[in-house]
Scaffold this motif. Structure first.
Motif, PDB file in Angstrom:
ATOM      1  N   ARG A  59     -25.078  31.060   7.122  1.00  0.00           N
ATOM      2  CA  ARG A  59     -24.490  31.546   5.879  1.00  0.00           C
ATOM      3  C   ARG A  59     -24.285  33.057   5.904  1.00  0.00           C
ATOM      4  NH1 ARG A  59     -22.621  30.431   1.385  1.00  0.00           N
ATOM      5  NH2 ARG A  59     -22.772  31.768  -0.428  1.00  0.00           N
ATOM      6  N   ARG A 112     -24.508  35.966   3.800  1.00  0.00           N
ATOM      7  CA  ARG A 112     -25.200  36.245   2.546  1.00  0.00           C
ATOM      8  C   ARG A 112     -24.687  37.508   1.868  1.00  0.00           C
ATOM      9  NH1 ARG A 112     -31.776  36.994   1.585  1.00  0.00           N
ATOM     10  NH2 ARG A 112     -31.615  37.588  -0.612  1.00  0.00           N
ATOM     11  N   ASP A 133     -23.753  39.923  -2.989  1.00  0.00           N
ATOM     12  CA  ASP A 133     -24.965  39.275  -2.483  1.00  0.00           C
ATOM     13  C   ASP A 133     -25.037  37.859  -3.052  1.00  0.00           C
ATOM     14  OD1 ASP A 133     -27.419  38.468  -1.647  1.00  0.00           O
ATOM     15  OD2 ASP A 133     -28.527  40.208  -2.389  1.00  0.00           O
ATOM     16  N   ASN A 166     -27.200  34.616  -1.882  1.00  0.00           N
ATOM     17  CA  ASN A 166     -28.115  33.929  -0.987  1.00  0.00           C
ATOM     18  C   ASN A 166     -27.839  32.424  -0.973  1.00  0.00           C
ATOM     19  OD1 ASN A 166     -30.219  33.274   0.685  1.00  0.00           O
ATOM     20  ND2 ASN A 166     -31.800  33.470  -0.896  1.00  0.00           N
ATOM     21  N   LYS A 167     -27.818  31.839  -2.137  1.00  0.00           N
ATOM     22  CA  LYS A 167     -27.501  30.420  -2.276  1.00  0.00           C
ATOM     23  C   LYS A 167     -26.392  30.261  -3.299  1.00  0.00           C
ATOM     24  CE  LYS A 167     -32.147  28.735  -1.108  1.00  0.00           C
ATOM     25  NZ  LYS A 167     -33.301  27.916  -1.555  1.00  0.00           N
ATOM     26  N   GLU A 177     -27.240  35.634   7.460  1.00  0.00           N
ATOM     27  CA  GLU A 177     -28.688  35.484   7.339  1.00  0.00           C
ATOM     28  C   GLU A 177     -29.380  35.670   8.682  1.00  0.00           C
ATOM     29  OE1 GLU A 177     -29.128  31.622   5.664  1.00  0.00           O
ATOM     30  OE2 GLU A 177     -29.010  32.329   3.594  1.00  0.00           O
TER      31      GLU A 177
END
Length: 309
Positions: free
Chosen positions: A136, A138, A192, A194-195, A247
């Motif tokens: 990913r 990120r 940003d 992350n998920k 990541e």
């Protein structure tokens, strides 16, 4: 006959009415849209068989596939296998969800691994290359400069204008905007994520739409030129750079580092070897010269004559 002719004429006018033309995809000019028998407008992406959700951004992977279609055929329906590779711009393999497949290959059987933004993160290899996971992306750093303006912009106003742009035009939730810094004429934006929940747009898609807008090749159906207003004054974007941070670090970086270290070690060893060889040769030549000189001197020396008086 006249009533029947009127009904037929009415149907023709209804089909040609602006309501029919309104069946377009506002967020994707390359989508092919049509009304079904119930009057619902459905859109699919040119170059693939995937439906397009026009209420949000289209994934970058699907957009790259659509860009592979020649300009004159953007509005035509073509099967995925009808697209040809050109000038190193690869035709990506996408999952049904729109994300990139971890391994990408071109028609010459050259393969590489990509991140969720579709950016290559490994060295290129053959069909045997294995990409175990889709890493990913990120963080995305966007750097841009703007042209000179007669009026100076304040940092809070620039931050507010760009936040509204990302939120309204690209449907990005403000929580994914980590920072916006302004040092005239440089603007730095950090995204940003992350998920990503399924209902949120991906920051890679946002960056791609933004890049296309800056390059005057908007993906939006209206094809309107990007306009950024800071307190009513236009902020004219001049240059743009986008950096992707995954990541996990790119794998080819370590390989290049190892290759660089190996090259340096090889050069050092070769230099040392050549130096030692030169020293040995010089020593050998000096020894040979000394022996020749010594032998010559010995030969020139003659014993005194022993004649009898």
């Amino acid at each position: 006959m006249e009533p029947l002719f009127g009904v037929v004429l009415g149907l023709i006018l209804a089909v040609a009415s602006p309501a029919h033309d309104s069946c377009t995809c506002a967020t994707n000019k390359w989508a092919v849209c049509a009304q079904d028998s119930h009057g619902n407008c459905t859109c699919r992406l040119a170059g693939s068989d995937h439906p397009v959700d026009c209420s949000t951004l289209t994934s970058k992977c699907f957009l790259m596939k659509a860009e592979m279609i020649p300009p004159k055929e953007k509005r035509l329906w073509r099967p995925p296998h009808g697209v040809s590779d050109s000038d190193g711009i690869y035709n990506p393999d996408c999952e049904d969800s729109g994300v990139f497949k971890a391994r990408q290959c071109n028609q010459s059987s050259t393969c590489w691994c990509v991140n969720t933004a579709g950016v290559r993160r490994t060295e290129k290899g053959g069909r045997s290359l294995s990409c175990s996971e889709l890493v990913r992306t990120r963080w995305i750093y966007i750097e841009l400069t703007h042209k000179r303006s007669s009026k100076a912009f304040s940092a809070p106003d620039v931050e507010k204008a760009l936040t509204q742009l990302l939120e309204n035009r690209y449907k990005l939730h403000p929580k994914y905007i980590a920072a916006i810094k302004y040092d005239p004429p440089l603007i730095q934006i950090r995204l940003d994520q992350n998920k990503k929940p399924s209902w949120d747009v991906d920051i890679a898609d946002v960056a791609y739409y933004f890049e296309k807008d800056v390059n005057n090749d908007s993906v939006f159906h209206s094809n309107s030129k990007l306009t950024v207003l800071v307190n009513g004054d236009a902020l004219a974007i001049e240059k743009l750079w986008i950096y992707y941070v995954d990541e996990k670090p790119p794998e080819f970086c370590m390989r290049q580092l190892a290759a660089g270290i190996s090259a340096v070690v090889t050069v050092v060893l070769l230099t040392a070897g050549i130096g030692i060889a030169v020293l040995l040769i010089l020593r050998w030549l000096r020894t040979r010269t000394y022996k020749k000189f010594e032998c010559k001197e010995m030969r020139e020396m003659k014993p005194p004559s022993l004649e009898m008086p």
